[in-house]
Design a protein around this motif. Structure first.
Motif, PDB file in Angstrom:
ATOM      1  N   SER A 151      -2.894  -0.883  -1.966  1.00  0.00           N
ATOM      2  CA  SER A 151      -2.127   0.342  -2.196  1.00  0.00           C
ATOM      3  C   SER A 151      -1.030   0.182  -3.228  1.00  0.00           C
ATOM      4  O   SER A 151      -0.748   1.119  -3.987  1.00  0.00           O
ATOM      5  N   TYR A 152      -0.391  -1.022  -3.272  1.00  0.00           N
ATOM      6  CA  TYR A 152       0.826  -1.168  -4.083  1.00  0.00           C
ATOM      7  C   TYR A 152       0.733  -2.250  -5.148  1.00  0.00           C
ATOM      8  O   TYR A 152       1.677  -2.437  -5.908  1.00  0.00           O
ATOM      9  N   GLY A 153      -0.382  -2.972  -5.213  1.00  0.00           N
ATOM     10  CA  GLY A 153      -0.530  -3.988  -6.233  1.00  0.00           C
ATOM     11  C   GLY A 153       0.063  -5.321  -5.838  1.00  0.00           C
ATOM     12  O   GLY A 153       0.191  -5.662  -4.651  1.00  0.00           O
ATOM     13  N   ASP A 154       0.429  -6.117  -6.842  1.00  0.00           N
ATOM     14  CA  ASP A 154       0.980  -7.460  -6.631  1.00  0.00           C
ATOM     15  C   ASP A 154       2.252  -7.398  -5.798  1.00  0.00           C
ATOM     16  O   ASP A 154       3.048  -6.459  -5.953  1.00  0.00           O
ATOM     17  N   PRO A 155       2.493  -8.389  -4.896  1.00  0.00           N
ATOM     18  CA  PRO A 155       3.683  -8.358  -4.029  1.00  0.00           C
ATOM     19  C   PRO A 155       5.012  -8.307  -4.754  1.00  0.00           C
ATOM     20  O   PRO A 155       6.013  -7.897  -4.169  1.00  0.00           O
ATOM     21  N   ASP A 156       5.033  -8.727  -6.002  1.00  0.00           N
ATOM     22  CA  ASP A 156       6.292  -8.683  -6.745  1.00  0.00           C
ATOM     23  C   ASP A 156       6.363  -7.490  -7.698  1.00  0.00           C
ATOM     24  O   ASP A 156       7.284  -7.402  -8.522  1.00  0.00           O
ATOM     25  N   SER A 157       5.436  -6.579  -7.569  1.00  0.00           N
ATOM     26  CA  SER A 157       5.434  -5.404  -8.436  1.00  0.00           C
ATOM     27  C   SER A 157       6.349  -4.328  -7.865  1.00  0.00           C
ATOM     28  O   SER A 157       6.702  -4.353  -6.681  1.00  0.00           O
ATOM     29  N   PRO A 158       6.759  -3.346  -8.686  1.00  0.00           N
ATOM     30  CA  PRO A 158       7.632  -2.272  -8.194  1.00  0.00           C
ATOM     31  C   PRO A 158       7.020  -1.476  -7.044  1.00  0.00           C
ATOM     32  O   PRO A 158       7.741  -0.839  -6.280  1.00  0.00           O
ATOM     33  N   GLY A 159       5.698  -1.506  -6.913  1.00  0.00           N
ATOM     34  CA  GLY A 159       5.067  -0.755  -5.841  1.00  0.00           C
ATOM     35  C   GLY A 159       5.493  -1.195  -4.458  1.00  0.00           C
ATOM     36  O   GLY A 159       5.416  -0.407  -3.505  1.00  0.00           O
ATOM     37  N   TRP A 160       5.914  -2.436  -4.321  1.00  0.00           N
ATOM     38  CA  TRP A 160       6.338  -2.960  -3.019  1.00  0.00           C
ATOM     39  C   TRP A 160       7.819  -2.705  -2.755  1.00  0.00           C
ATOM     40  O   TRP A 160       8.299  -2.960  -1.653  1.00  0.00           O
ATOM     41  N   ARG A 161       8.545  -2.241  -3.767  1.00  0.00           N
ATOM     42  CA  ARG A 161       9.985  -2.046  -3.590  1.00  0.00           C
ATOM     43  C   ARG A 161      10.238  -0.975  -2.530  1.00  0.00           C
ATOM     44  O   ARG A 161       9.640   0.082  -2.529  1.00  0.00           O
ATOM     45  N   TRP A 162      11.154  -1.286  -1.611  1.00  0.00           N
ATOM     46  CA  TRP A 162      11.438  -0.394  -0.488  1.00  0.00           C
ATOM     47  C   TRP A 162      11.910   0.972  -0.963  1.00  0.00           C
ATOM     48  O   TRP A 162      11.564   1.994  -0.385  1.00  0.00           O
ATOM     49  N   SER A 163      12.686   1.002  -2.035  1.00  0.00           N
ATOM     50  CA  SER A 163      13.204   2.277  -2.534  1.00  0.00           C
ATOM     51  C   SER A 163      12.098   3.185  -3.045  1.00  0.00           C
ATOM     52  O   SER A 163      12.284   4.398  -3.141  1.00  0.00           O
ATOM     53  N   ASN A 164      10.949   2.611  -3.386  1.00  0.00           N
ATOM     54  CA  ASN A 164       9.825   3.422  -3.832  1.00  0.00           C
ATOM     55  C   ASN A 164       8.959   3.912  -2.670  1.00  0.00           C
ATOM     56  O   ASN A 164       8.112   4.784  -2.847  1.00  0.00           O
ATOM     57  N   ARG A 165       9.159   3.324  -1.527  1.00  0.00           N
ATOM     58  CA  ARG A 165       8.311   3.642  -0.378  1.00  0.00           C
ATOM     59  C   ARG A 165       9.035   4.428   0.701  1.00  0.00           C
ATOM     60  O   ARG A 165       8.412   5.115   1.505  1.00  0.00           O
ATOM     61  N   TRP A 166      10.361   4.308   0.763  1.00  0.00           N
ATOM     62  CA  TRP A 166      11.121   4.868   1.892  1.00  0.00           C
ATOM     63  C   TRP A 166      12.140   5.846   1.349  1.00  0.00           C
ATOM     64  O   TRP A 166      13.248   5.480   1.001  1.00  0.00           O
ATOM     65  N   LYS A 167      11.747   7.123   1.271  1.00  0.00           N
ATOM     66  CA  LYS A 167      12.608   8.131   0.674  1.00  0.00           C
ATOM     67  C   LYS A 167      12.815   9.291   1.634  1.00  0.00           C
ATOM     68  O   LYS A 167      12.001   9.531   2.526  1.00  0.00           O
ATOM     69  N   LEU A 168      13.897   9.973   1.415  1.00  0.00           N
ATOM     70  CA  LEU A 168      14.278  11.085   2.278  1.00  0.00           C
ATOM     71  C   LEU A 168      14.482  12.332   1.431  1.00  0.00           C
ATOM     72  O   LEU A 168      15.082  12.276   0.358  1.00  0.00           O
ATOM     73  N   ALA A 169      13.993  13.452   1.922  1.00  0.00           N
ATOM     74  CA  ALA A 169      14.290  14.761   1.333  1.00  0.00           C
ATOM     75  C   ALA A 169      14.721  15.690   2.460  1.00  0.00           C
ATOM     76  O   ALA A 169      14.088  15.740   3.513  1.00  0.00           O
TER      77      ALA A 169
END
Length: 834
Positions: A711-729
């Motif tokens: 789903s998110y690519g390499d473990p050190d890629s931005p896809g794994w960054r928490w700020s990209n996964r855990w957002k609030l609206a």
């Protein structure tokens, strides 16, 4: 005109006119005619008028019926009204006026939700919500409470005066200042009545005090039997960190062996089918296992603070919306009242806050205050009587008519009530509901008297008769006293005293036999440990008091972290308390990460699993925005629930096939971690082997790693960054995208001190810290702003600050002269209407 971001927000929402955004919130699909577009685009009275009137003028005046003297309202630089009045009644009138000025549509929407009259505002799409409110008996209860009020009491005088203030604003409201929601719906505001204040409090009771212990037990017992259900959703929490200190210096763990799944309980099968037919009852069944979100509060005695003054902190977690559920205000009546804090639009007083001597905050008790009864009736299709101890009693019948905005009939229901409450036919049987919130007399004087208190003990005395919703109330005073009490009405039940199963309504012996006495409530004053805290955990240690208070408690991860921090800090400061409110640490992660890693260590040959373990071991177990390992842990926890609780999936045959109850809490998983060969670890979907604890943990971690890679690519890629996964609206009340907040990353995670629910909008609705020194100092914020007008700069004013964990200094002037010209953004003078 407003600044460009606010104007852009208004313009961006114009397409919502074409789809009537209220339908998004209520689930409707184009019911009713759209409002005409032309008037909305009128440059003088349409949408652009909303922008033109978005900000408060520097000076304004208005007349209010019933005022005894003129009232001065000074708005500070944050848009908070400081109300200076000669009489308390005038202060309440002024509060109604200023709240209506900023939040009129929210006022009406919330009251109608409690009254079951939303169809009158938005049409037939709201019928299911209105039917549920009326079937529960909420408007019936409000009528009874109003009829029982003493019209000379403070409670009556406050809601009557508040109503005058709201209506004074409505009376002088012209088309240019009509809130945009009314324009979108093609409606006009209804006049406010004293009963609407009661509707609001009943609605809050539904949010905070609708118990679900029965539903969770029944949902599990219908699949795995009663004994297993009792263990999976226990009366007492395995981890004990109660709000009433029990003399321990650390959390106590009392693990019990979880019995294996057994034959389904036949009674539970039928009962679950009945209760799940109710939309409101089904809605309160939680999911996601342990990751509940909730409120925090704590108080620290002077001897454990740096400056030698008591500190109090509170951050109630509720459904977030725009505008916010809270509205900041300050009321001053010389010699009688001087209180600052937040009120709920529709409540004629400060709910959470402080005065010159005392500060207070609430969390939900999670106590069981609702029971369900299977009733015997004289006619299964249209009963008029129900049986009690062999005698027939007449049902109270109410014909409820639901109307649309033009007065047309949408539906007509005949509702029935026993002496316990509303009676409904669910899956073939008649079930009545008894709920303390509906039985508790409305007595707003409790909060009014609490606002006048001069000490923590006086505050507790003022709140001693509070009936509901039941809350853990923490209080601290300038003299250094700190205290906490679970306050509300808690039923005493016959027999085993538990409220986790349906009761036989044909017997009066099934009825409650009274309520807990105040002396038995979970509570503490000036404990030896020097601090007190609540975070929705079990309020009292069962070894101290084994009486039934509730069941299936939220895991005390937040309480554990608060108490750990307070035990370790003997020199607390306002800033250290503030940073705690957004602390990203998680005892939940501290429990489970070592378990995953230990399971991986004994499977060294599995290279994928070892890569997963290496990645997870790199995480510091803190949900910071920049970390890129929390997503692996959360995915592993999700896969663990799927693998571990396969027995809770209903069999493929029969009613409810494929459904399952909410996952048991992580406290139950912690018990199973102590029992590695327990049959619950075995995945019954695999017939060629029997899994143990480490098999399941390793499989969950491995599957999570593969899922994250895909789903998110390499473990050190931005896809794994928490700020990209855990957002609030935070959504607008009607779900209008243009009026909702932007999706924003926050420092938060499940079971941290500031959790929120991803995909939903539930979080810290108000954060407050108060230092009770010679001069009271306080700080606070919430995710939104004072204005309900999306074109106002005050609509989202505090949102960014809130996401970053900052707090504003709250201005607390004792007189109008105490707020300087530089700090005053607007002045409003209210005069008696002659």
């Amino acid at each position: 005109m407003p600044r460009s971001p606010e104007l852009f927000r208004l313009l961006r929402a114009i397409p919502a006119v074409l789809v009537l955004g209220g339908a998004l919130w209520l689930g409707g699909r184009g019911a009713g005619p759209l409002p005409p577009l032309g008037p909305l685009l009128d440059p003088w009275n349409g949408l652009f008028a909303v922008a033109a009137t978005a900000e408060l003028p520097a000076r304004a005046a208005a007349s209010v019926a019933g005022l005894g003297d003129s009232v001065t309202v000074l708005y500070d630089s944050r848009g908070v009204p400081h109300i200076f009045a000669a009489r308390e009644r005038d202060a309440w009138r002024a509060l109604g006026f200023v709240v209506a000025r900023d939040r009129l549509f929210q006022l009406e929407l919330q009251a109608r939700a409690g009254a079951g009259t939303l169809t009158e505002l938005v049409g037939a799409r709201a019928l299911p919500l209105d039917r549920e409110a009326r079937a529960l008996g909420m408007p019936r209860s409000a009528e009874q409470k109003l009829a029982g009020m003493d019209t000379t009491s403070d409670a009556w005088q406050s809601i009557a005066a508040y109503s005058d203030g709201v209506n004074a604003w409505i009376d002088q409201l012209d088309q240019r200042r009509l809130p945009i929601e009314y324009r979108l719906l093609g409606r006009h505001p209804a006049r406010w009545r004293p009963i609407d204040c009661i509707h609001l409090f009943n609605r809050m009771g539904l949010t905070l005090a609708m118990s679900d212990a029965e539903l969770e037990h029944l949902a599990a017992a219908r699949i795995v039997g009663r004994a297993a259900a009792d263990a999976l959703y226990p009366v007492n929490a395995p981890f004990q960190e109660p709000i009433q200190p029990n003399g321990q210096h650390a959390t106590r763990f009392d693990p019990q062996r979880i019995p294996p799944p057994a034959t389904p309980d036949s009674g539970a099968v039928l009962a679950w089918a009945e209760l799940r037919a109710s939309a409101a009852l089904s809605a309160v069944v939680r999911d996601g296992g342990d990751d509940r979100i909730g409120s925090n509060n704590w108080a620290v005695a002077p001897r454990r603070t740096r400056d030698g003054y008591a500190l109090l902190a509170g951050d109630p977690h509720l459904d977030l919306s725009l505008p916010s559920i809270w509205y900041e205000a300050h009321l001053v009546v010389p010699g009688k009242l001087d209180v600052y804090g937040v009120t709920i639009p529709g409540a004629p007083t400060i709910v959470l806050g402080f005065n010159r001597n005392v500060a207070w905050s609430f969390t939900n008790t999670e106590g069981d205050v609702t029971d369900y009864y299977v009733e015997t009736v004289d006619d299964q299709r249209s009963p008029r009587r129900y049986q009690l101890d062999g005698q027939w009693r007449p049902l109270e019948l109410r014909v409820e008519r639901y109307t649309d905005p033009k007065g047309g009939t949408v539906a007509v229901d005949t509702l029935r009530f026993t002496h316990r409450g509303g009676l409904r036919r669910l899956a073939g049987r008649w079930i009545s509901t008894r709920w303390t919130v509906l039985e508790t007399p409305f007595d707003g004087s409790k909060l009014l008297n609490a606002a006048r208190a001069g000490s923590a003990r006086q505050w507790l005395e003022a709140m001693s008769g509070w009936g509901g919703p039941a809350q853990n109330m923490v209080v601290a005073d300038k003299a250094g006293t700190i205290a906490i009490r679970s306050t509300g009405r808690f039923p005493l039940r016959p027999g085993d005293a538990r409220g986790t199963w349906l009761r036989d309504g044909s017997l009066s012996a099934s009825d409650w036999i009274g309520y807990w006495p105040l002396s038995a409530y979970p509570q503490a004053i000036d404990p030896a440990q020097g601090y007190l805290a609540s975070a929705n955990q079990q309020p009292i240690d069962p070894k101290v008091n084994p009486a039934y208070f509730g069941a299936n408690w939220a895991s005390p991860w937040r309480a554990m972290e608060i108490n750990r921090r307070l035990r370790a800090d003997s020199s607390a400061t306002p800033d250290s308390v503030r940073t705690m409110q957004l602390d990203p640490a998680s005892p939940r992660a501290d429990l489970m990460v070592p378990a995953f890693l230990a399971a991986a260590r004994i499977r060294m040959a599995d290279t994928t699993l070892q890569r997963a373990a290496t990645a997870l071991a790199q995480w510091d177990r803190r949900y910071t925005k920049a970390n890129n390992r929390a997503i692996l842990f959360e995915t592993a926890m999700s896969r663990l629930n799927d693998l571990l609780w396969d027995e809770l999936i209903a069999p493929a045959a029969g009613r409810g096939a494929g459904e399952r109850p909410p996952y048991p809490s992580l406290m139950i998983v912690a018990e199973l971690l102590q029992d590695p060969t327990n049959s619950w670890w075995d995945d019954h979907r695999t017939t060629d082997r029997v899994e143990t604890r480490d098999d399941v943990l390793a499989a969950a971690l491995r599957a999570a790693f593969e899922e994250c890679l895909a789903s998110y690519g390499d473990p050190d890629s931005p896809g794994w960054r928490w700020s990209n996964r855990w957002k609030l609206a935070v959504p607008h009340l009607l779900g209008l995208p243009g009026f909702s907040s932007p999706e924003t990353a926050v420092q938060s995670g499940p079971s941290t001190l500031s959790p929120f629910s991803r995909g939903q909008s539930f979080g810290a609705s108000w954060r407050m810290v108060v230092q009770l020194g010679p001069e009271v100092h306080a700080w606070g914020t919430y995710p939104g702003g004072q204005s309900g007008n999306p074109a106002s700069r005050r609509y989202l004013e505090h949102f960014e600050q809130w996401t970053e964990g900052g707090l504003d200094s709250l201005r607390f002037p004792a007189s109008p002269d105490g707020l300087g010209n530089a700090e005053t953004s607007a002045r409003l003078t209210l005069k008696p209407r002659r």
